[in-house]
Design a protein around this motif. Structure first.
Motif, mmCIF file in Angstrom:
data_model
loop_
_atom_site.group_PDB
_atom_site.id
_atom_site.type_symbol
_atom_site.label_atom_id
_atom_site.label_comp_id
_atom_site.label_asym_id
_atom_site.label_seq_id
_atom_site.Cartn_x
_atom_site.Cartn_y
_atom_site.Cartn_z
ATOM 1 N N LEU A 1 0.804 -1.108 0.000
ATOM 2 C CA LEU A 1 0.178 -0.037 -0.056
ATOM 3 C C LEU A 1 0.810 1.257 0.027
ATOM 4 N N GLY A 2 1.999 1.395 0.327
ATOM 5 C CA GLY A 2 2.715 2.380 0.522
ATOM 6 C C GLY A 2 2.781 2.647 1.935
ATOM 7 N N LEU A 3 3.562 3.762 2.203
ATOM 8 C CA LEU A 3 3.853 4.011 3.850
ATOM 9 C C LEU A 3 2.486 4.694 4.360
ATOM 10 N N PRO A 4 2.098 5.935 3.617
ATOM 11 C CA PRO A 4 0.627 6.499 4.070
ATOM 12 C C PRO A 4 -0.338 6.065 4.268
ATOM 13 N N ARG A 5 -0.547 5.335 2.963
ATOM 14 C CA ARG A 5 -2.107 4.178 2.896
ATOM 15 C C ARG A 5 -1.808 3.407 4.031
ATOM 16 N N ALA A 6 -0.789 2.424 4.343
ATOM 17 C CA ALA A 6 -0.592 1.547 5.093
ATOM 18 C C ALA A 6 -0.810 2.038 6.578
ATOM 19 N N LYS A 7 -0.434 3.128 7.015
ATOM 20 C CA LYS A 7 -0.846 3.800 8.230
ATOM 21 C C LYS A 7 -2.092 4.022 8.198
ATOM 22 N N GLU A 8 -2.824 4.560 7.250
ATOM 23 C CA GLU A 8 -4.225 4.795 7.352
ATOM 24 C C GLU A 8 -5.042 3.545 7.328
ATOM 25 N N PHE A 9 -4.623 2.544 6.402
ATOM 26 C CA PHE A 9 -5.652 1.249 6.786
ATOM 27 C C PHE A 9 -5.191 0.507 7.997
ATOM 28 N N LEU A 10 -3.841 0.270 8.659
ATOM 29 C CA LEU A 10 -3.804 -0.264 9.749
ATOM 30 C C LEU A 10 -4.358 0.454 11.087
ATOM 31 N N ALA A 11 -4.383 1.871 11.002
ATOM 32 C CA ALA A 11 -4.995 2.440 12.075
ATOM 33 C C ALA A 11 -6.731 2.226 12.091
ATOM 34 N N GLU A 12 -7.331 1.841 10.872
ATOM 35 C CA GLU A 12 -8.734 1.646 10.672
ATOM 36 C C GLU A 12 -8.844 0.026 11.144
ATOM 37 N N LYS A 13 -8.094 -0.710 10.460
ATOM 38 C CA LYS A 13 -8.419 -1.977 10.447
ATOM 39 C C LYS A 13 -7.271 -2.987 11.540
ATOM 40 N N GLY A 14 -6.076 -2.310 11.853
ATOM 41 C CA GLY A 14 -5.317 -3.167 12.572
ATOM 42 C C GLY A 14 -5.656 -3.670 13.736
ATOM 43 N N GLY A 15 -5.038 -4.746 14.360
ATOM 44 C CA GLY A 15 -5.187 -5.474 15.514
ATOM 45 C C GLY A 15 -6.319 -6.603 15.324
ATOM 46 N N ARG A 16 -6.670 -6.934 14.194
ATOM 47 C CA ARG A 16 -7.704 -7.916 13.991
ATOM 48 C C ARG A 16 -7.306 -8.950 12.956
#
Length: 123
Positions: free
Chosen positions: A25-40
């Motif tokens: 995803l690239g760094l900015p999009r990965a941060k955005e995605f993981l902030a929303e969907k991470g930990g699951r």
């Protein structure tokens, strides 16, 4: 996907699943995605769906990059965004070390002097 120098440096220091997400995803999009969907634990669909909020290209890249990390049922435990944020903080600390004292860095980043020393030493 073309990666910046910071992203390439990041890739070498991250755990494999995080590395795959950043690569996809690239760094900015990965941060955005993981902030929303991470930990699951989740399934990455082979076909476009709105449940993951990924574009068709991003979905394809995620499937490709995460294929080796999925379990037998096609699920993956998605990491939290904390690792990426800590890495970025540590890079900034190392950059700021040239112009700020250890005590100033500790105050600015709300860390102990010992943590600042360890971060700068790990560079």
């Amino acid at each position: 996907m073309d990666l910046s120098a910071a992203e390439n440096e990041l890739l070498t220091s991250l755990p494999p699943v995080l590395r795959a997400v950043v690569k996809a995803l690239g760094l900015p999009r990965a941060k955005e995605f993981l902030a929303e969907k991470g930990g699951r634990s989740m399934s990455i669909s082979k076909f476009h769906t709105t449940s993951l909020d990924l574009s068709p290209d991003e979905l394809e890249a995620m499937n490709k990059c995460l294929a080796n990390h999925m379990d037998a049922l096609g699920r993956i435990s998605m990491p939290k965004v904390d690792k990426l944020r800590i890495f970025e903080r540590n890079v900034k600390i190392r950059e700021d070390r040239e112009r700020m004292s250890i005590n100033d860095l500790a105050s600015h980043y709300r860390l102990s002097s010992r943590q600042i020393v360890n971060i700068c030493r790990d560079a």
